[in-house]
Design a protein around this motif. Sequence first.
Motif, PDB file in Angstrom:
ATOM      1  N   SER A  86       0.840  -1.315   0.002  1.00 38.04           N
ATOM      2  CA  SER A  86      -0.196   0.095  -0.038  1.00 38.04           C
ATOM      3  C   SER A  86       0.759   1.371   0.005  1.00 38.04           C
ATOM      4  O   SER A  86       1.527   1.606   0.726  1.00 38.04           O
ATOM      5  CB  SER A  86      -0.951  -0.020   1.229  1.00 38.04           C
ATOM      6  OG  SER A  86      -1.401   1.325   1.416  1.00 38.04           O
ATOM      7  N   SER A  87       0.671   2.240  -1.168  1.00 31.61           N
ATOM      8  CA  SER A  87       1.633   3.522  -1.214  1.00 31.61           C
ATOM      9  C   SER A  87       1.010   4.320   0.105  1.00 31.61           C
ATOM     10  O   SER A  87       1.699   5.011   0.406  1.00 31.61           O
ATOM     11  CB  SER A  87       1.182   4.048  -2.401  1.00 31.61           C
ATOM     12  OG  SER A  87       1.751   3.356  -3.515  1.00 31.61           O
ATOM     13  N   GLY A 139      -4.116   4.136  -3.346  1.00 36.01           N
ATOM     14  CA  GLY A 139      -2.797   3.263  -2.857  1.00 36.01           C
ATOM     15  C   GLY A 139      -3.021   2.425  -1.949  1.00 36.01           C
ATOM     16  O   GLY A 139      -2.431   2.538  -0.827  1.00 36.01           O
ATOM     17  N   ASN A 178       6.340   1.535  -7.077  1.00 31.25           N
ATOM     18  CA  ASN A 178       5.795   2.766  -7.092  1.00 31.25           C
ATOM     19  C   ASN A 178       6.349   3.819  -6.028  1.00 31.25           C
ATOM     20  O   ASN A 178       6.297   4.789  -6.173  1.00 31.25           O
ATOM     21  CB  ASN A 178       4.209   2.676  -6.527  1.00 31.25           C
ATOM     22  CG  ASN A 178       3.275   1.970  -7.561  1.00 31.25           C
ATOM     23  OD1 ASN A 178       3.618   1.801  -8.675  1.00 31.25           O
ATOM     24  ND2 ASN A 178       2.111   1.235  -7.279  1.00 31.25           N
TER      25      ASN A 178
END
Length: 439
Positions: free
Chosen positions: A289-290, A368, A409
């Motif tokens: 998860s960003s 995200g 990312n």
Amino acid sequence: MSADPPVPHTRILAGLLLGAMAGCLVNVVFVEPGLPPLIPPWLRWINANIAEPVGQVFLRLLFVTVVPLVFASLAVGVTQIGSLGAVGRVGAKTIGYFLLTSTMAAIIGIVLVNLVEPGRGLPDETIAELQRTYGGDAARRKKADFTVLEFVKQIVPSNPISAAAHLEMLGIITFALLVGIGLTRLEPHKAELMKRLLEAMGELMVTIIQLAMRLAPYGVFCLIFKTASEFGFDLLKLLGQYAAVVLVGLAIQGGLILPLFVKVLTGINPVTFFTKIRASIVTAFSTSSSNATLPTNLRVAQTEFRAPIPIAGFVLPLGATMCMAGTALFEGVTVMFLAQVFLPEALSIGDQVLVVILCVLTAVGAAGVPGGSIPLLMLVLASIGVEPGAIALILGIDRILDMSRTTVNNIGDMSAVVIVASSEGMLDRPEPVVEPPKA
Ligand code: ASP
């Protein structure tokens, strides 16, 4: 700000490695391979009642801070950059870099998939089996419409509270930017009050995150244990070529292209860069998860690179939602792979250009969070004439791909912050090596 020292990343890494090892061991000894793999009831129980809840508590404690953190740090970032008279310039550089790297990533993915053609040659029975087994999952996923109007509505919210409640990050970002820009135009005494409030809110969220991070080694252990123990290695074998194309593409983007940008534009060498961002990498890989990695990124940018707070507070929250080169690459490969499997004819160059554009736009719009790009990927599939339910083919191994693309990312986010800070002359450059005077 709280004086708590951050949880050392070595403990989080230990949680990751131990969880992966324990999970793989349990998988090999107790899970009967097949499609789907036969998971013993006691393992399901442990995962559903211990591993998943502990992992979710950790993730959700991070998620709960995301909306206020993104809002406060972006708005404050804009006011601070605004007082330097540089919002437009810094914003253009940041978003330009996001779009450039995402487009390059999608193109790399599509070139690789055209070269390797992982979607040709899967036996018919295998495809039928995979669809039967994983079709249910795909049908349960939310499907959204991709139209320009929908995209515009996501970017420009009509109600900030509703955008926050529905985790529409693009809408929250726009509102935060407007608040920041508005503050630079308000009478100073009023603006000052609001700015201090926002700064306090940002710091408050960081304090909560520091508390949540104490759980990180255990949360990460549990998240990885669940994935590894249930993971069907058979499926990985079947979809091996496809997964390999995604992973090789991600390695090129994350291991070569992004560090090359950093080297050329800031002078920081790749080994130093990766050593400094290792906490971000471990967090991104283990949480998929960003958003959950944003707090770590903010800390790393400030402690390791001494990036100024206005730049980090501006670039990183934007990046957590908009800078998704890994996702764009994954989407490109997946769409082309499924088109190879399901469409009788190869996609034309025009269609492939459309795929690149849609992958970049949907990657910018993806949340995200783990699996955030899957609903949007279904839209891209539909727009080139592949049945969106075909996504079922790859869902079984998505978690491992998600961990990897989220890492890329986040390498993108960290590269953006050092590049933008350096271009503004605000990065702590490495000291030149000074030879000791000869005796
Ligand atoms: N999990 C990814 C991220 O948070 C989004 C996705 O590609 O699903 O960056």
